[in-house]
Scaffold this motif. Sequence first.
Motif, PDB file in Angstrom:
ATOM      1  N   LEU A  19      -3.389 -11.371  13.069  1.00 52.45           N
ATOM      2  CA  LEU A  19      -4.045 -10.180  12.546  1.00 52.45           C
ATOM      3  C   LEU A  19      -3.209  -9.594  11.412  1.00 52.45           C
ATOM      4  N   SER A  20      -3.896  -9.032  10.432  1.00 51.96           N
ATOM      5  CA  SER A  20      -3.228  -8.374   9.316  1.00 51.96           C
ATOM      6  C   SER A  20      -3.713  -6.943   9.211  1.00 51.96           C
ATOM      7  N   CYS A  21      -2.848  -6.092   8.693  1.00 56.93           N
ATOM      8  CA  CYS A  21      -3.225  -4.705   8.456  1.00 56.93           C
ATOM      9  C   CYS A  21      -2.577  -4.243   7.164  1.00 56.93           C
ATOM     10  N   ALA A  22      -3.409  -3.988   6.169  1.00 55.73           N
ATOM     11  CA  ALA A  22      -2.921  -3.515   4.882  1.00 55.73           C
ATOM     12  C   ALA A  22      -2.960  -1.993   4.850  1.00 55.73           C
ATOM     13  N   ALA A  23      -1.853  -1.398   4.454  1.00 56.14           N
ATOM     14  CA  ALA A  23      -1.742   0.055   4.384  1.00 56.14           C
ATOM     15  C   ALA A  23      -1.717   0.514   2.928  1.00 56.14           C
ATOM     16  N   SER A  24      -2.353   1.648   2.688  1.00 56.64           N
ATOM     17  CA  SER A  24      -2.342   2.221   1.344  1.00 56.64           C
ATOM     18  C   SER A  24      -2.300   3.732   1.443  1.00 56.64           C
ATOM     19  N   GLY A  25      -1.919   4.376   0.366  1.00 57.89           N
ATOM     20  CA  GLY A  25      -1.920   5.825   0.314  1.00 57.89           C
ATOM     21  C   GLY A  25      -0.607   6.476   0.641  1.00 57.89           C
ATOM     22  N   ARG A  26       0.370   5.662   1.020  1.00 58.82           N
ATOM     23  CA  ARG A  26       1.665   6.211   1.391  1.00 58.82           C
ATOM     24  C   ARG A  26       2.683   5.114   1.194  1.00 58.82           C
TER      25      ARG A  26
END
Length: 126
Positions: A19-26
């Motif tokens: 599983l992958s989880c891309a984070a944005s905004g911080r």
Amino acid sequence: VQLQASGGGLVQPGGSLTLSCAASGRSFSSVDMGWFRQTPGNEREFVAGIRRNRGTTYNRGLVKGRFTISRDIAKNTIYLQMNSLRPDDTAVYYCVATTANLITSSMSSPGSYDYWGQGTLVTVSS
């Protein structure tokens, strides 16, 4: 923080999935992140967490050495490598994040996380 999880799907017992989880905004270096999972009628269950200093925590009774959490700072992404999957691993997996600097004992509590992704379904079945 916006979280976009992906990688779920159907896998046979004994198989693997990442599983992958891309984070944005911080800034990625200012958040602690992790994975929870949930099955119908049950509460969300902590799977694994990774802190901004790269320290990791696992629900060892659940994972039993089968799962590995990691992060790629250049891609602002965390991963959950799952091996030796079993039918009881079937669940919706949620990526989570918080800007709070968590202590280890807090990482397993759903209330510790401010941000939740949309969830990705993992089905382990033959």
